[in-house]
Design an enzyme around this catalytic site. Structure first.
Site, short mmCIF file in Angstrom:
data_model
loop_
_atom_site.label_atom_id
_atom_site.label_comp_id
_atom_site.label_asym_id
_atom_site.label_seq_id
_atom_site.Cartn_x
_atom_site.Cartn_y
_atom_site.Cartn_z
N LYS A 168 -0.47 10.07 0.65
CA LYS A 168 -0.46 11.36 1.35
C LYS A 168 0.73 11.44 2.31
O LYS A 168 1.00 10.49 3.04
CB LYS A 168 -1.75 11.53 2.16
CG LYS A 168 -2.98 11.73 1.28
CD LYS A 168 -4.22 11.94 2.11
CE LYS A 168 -5.41 12.08 1.19
NZ LYS A 168 -6.65 11.63 1.77
N ASP A 175 4.42 0.67 -8.07
CA ASP A 175 4.10 1.50 -9.24
C ASP A 175 3.95 2.95 -8.80
O ASP A 175 3.50 3.77 -9.59
CB ASP A 175 2.79 1.02 -9.89
CG ASP A 175 1.62 1.11 -8.94
OD1 ASP A 175 1.78 0.77 -7.76
OD2 ASP A 175 0.52 1.52 -9.37
N ASP A 201 0.86 -1.20 0.00
CA ASP A 201 0.00 0.00 0.00
C ASP A 201 0.89 1.25 0.00
O ASP A 201 1.73 1.42 0.89
CB ASP A 201 -0.90 0.00 1.24
CG ASP A 201 -1.86 -1.18 1.23
OD1 ASP A 201 -2.44 -1.47 0.16
OD2 ASP A 201 -2.02 -1.84 2.28
C1 LIG Z 1 -1.82 -3.04 -2.65
S1 LIG Z 1 -2.10 -4.64 -2.07
C2 LIG Z 1 -0.99 -5.64 -3.07
C3 LIG Z 1 -1.37 -7.08 -3.07
C4 LIG Z 1 -0.46 -8.02 -3.86
N1 LIG Z 1 0.87 -8.06 -3.29
C5 LIG Z 1 -0.39 -7.65 -5.31
O1 LIG Z 1 0.68 -7.24 -5.79
O2 LIG Z 1 -1.43 -7.80 -6.01
C6 LIG Z 1 -1.29 -4.64 -0.48
C7 LIG Z 1 -1.76 -5.78 0.41
O3 LIG Z 1 -0.97 -5.82 1.59
C8 LIG Z 1 -1.81 -6.18 2.67
N2 LIG Z 1 -1.15 -5.69 3.89
C9 LIG Z 1 -0.93 -4.40 4.21
N3 LIG Z 1 -0.26 -4.30 5.37
C10 LIG Z 1 -0.06 -5.58 5.80
C11 LIG Z 1 0.57 -6.14 6.95
N4 LIG Z 1 1.15 -5.36 7.88
N5 LIG Z 1 0.59 -7.49 7.08
C12 LIG Z 1 0.02 -8.27 6.14
N6 LIG Z 1 -0.59 -7.80 5.03
C13 LIG Z 1 -0.62 -6.47 4.86
C14 LIG Z 1 -3.13 -5.52 2.35
O4 LIG Z 1 -4.22 -6.16 3.01
C15 LIG Z 1 -3.21 -5.66 0.83
O5 LIG Z 1 -3.90 -6.82 0.45
#
Ligand SMILES: C[S@@+](CC[C@H](N)C(=O)[O-])C[C@H]1O[C@@H](n2cnc3c(N)ncnc32)[C@H](O)[C@@H]1O
Length: 237
Positions: free
Chosen positions: A144, A176, A140
């Site tokens: 911001k 990205d 993620d």
């Molecule tokens: C933007 S998505 C990308 C998902 C995947 N890696 C992809 O490239 O399609 C980021 C993912 O990280 C997970 N996530 C964020 N922080 C996390 C954490 N501390 N532990 C485990 N998962 C996490 C979110 O739930 C989300 O599904």
């Protein structure tokens, strides 16, 4: 299911943002969550460390970790390609976990374990030099400025990853988001534990052949954004 260790700080739990639930699971997904997930779920120890190799039978050659696996398409392909490696995937989004479970079942993968909680709780429980590769793909971006502190590729987590990774282990990052890219490049190669495995622009502009695409990569390209692929090596201690 996971249990939260009572003797570990809970700050990470408080700063875990983002969705845990999306659409209701359909009946097949719900059944997998009830029957398959309990067999694959990583339980964090109440105290002490968790030797990740003990989660697998037979004991794997190495254990690799994917943080935020989304729908699990990358993890499932990697696990199928490397049956002697144990894979731990961390994801807090229930619908993504259900999708990975379906792939584990469809491909009959015996080398996948899942933490349905904050990856940082697992990282804190792992012993030094216990992980052979780490993937954090399209984390993620928190665009911001005031949310930048939520980014997972940052000082504290980076130091913890350096500790749990074996000498020579690879850290693979994708993004990205140009600002997050700049932040990654400002932090990781300058960290004493990591060396950037790039000699030419194509090394970070082109996804390596042994790096399956993810849903977020496809979304980025469809939206006209360019994905970047960074590989770092954990320097010998
Ligand atoms: C933007 S998505 C990308 C998902 C995947 N890696 C992809 O490239 O399609 C980021 C993912 O990280 C997970 N996530 C964020 N922080 C996390 C954490 N501390 N532990 C485990 N998962 C996490 C979110 O739930 C989300 O599904």
């Amino acid at each position: 299911m996971t249990t939260r260790p009572p003797d570990r700080p809970l700050e990470h739990r408080r700063v875990l943002y983002g969705r845990r639930r999306g659409r209701p699971l359909h009946r097949g997904q719900q059944a997998l969550v009830e029957t398959l997930l309990p067999r694959l779920a990583v339980t964090l120890p109440a105290a002490g460390t968790l030797d990740p190799a003990t989660l697998f039978d037979p004991r794997p050659d190495e254990v690799w970790l994917e943080i935020g696996f989304g729908s699990g398409e990358h993890l499932a392909v990697q696990a199928a390609a490397h049956p002697a490696i144990g894979f731990i995937g961390c994801e807090v989004f229930e619908n993504g976990v259900a999708k990975l479970l379906a792939e584990v079942q469809r491909r009959a993968l015996a080398n996948v374990r899942i933490l349905t909680d904050d990856a940082r709780l697992l990282i804190a429980a792992l012993p030094s030099a216990s992980i052979g590769r780490v993937f954090i793909l399209f984390p993620d971006p928190w665009p911001k400025q005031r949310h930048h502190k939520r980014r997972i590729v940052a000082g504290e987590t980076l130091a913890a990853l350096a500790a749990i990774m074996t000498d020579g282990a690879e850290l693979r990052l994708a993004t990205d988001d140009l600002d997050y890219l700049a932040s990654m490049l400002a932090r990781v190669p300058t960290h004493p534990a990591f060396a950037w495995l790039a000699d030419r622009p194509s090394d970070w502009r082109v996804r390596p052949a042994d790096w399956p695409a993810t849903r977020y990569e496809a979304k980025a390209i469809a939206a006209g954004r360019r994905p970047y692929f960074l590989r770092f090596c954990r320097r010998p201690r």
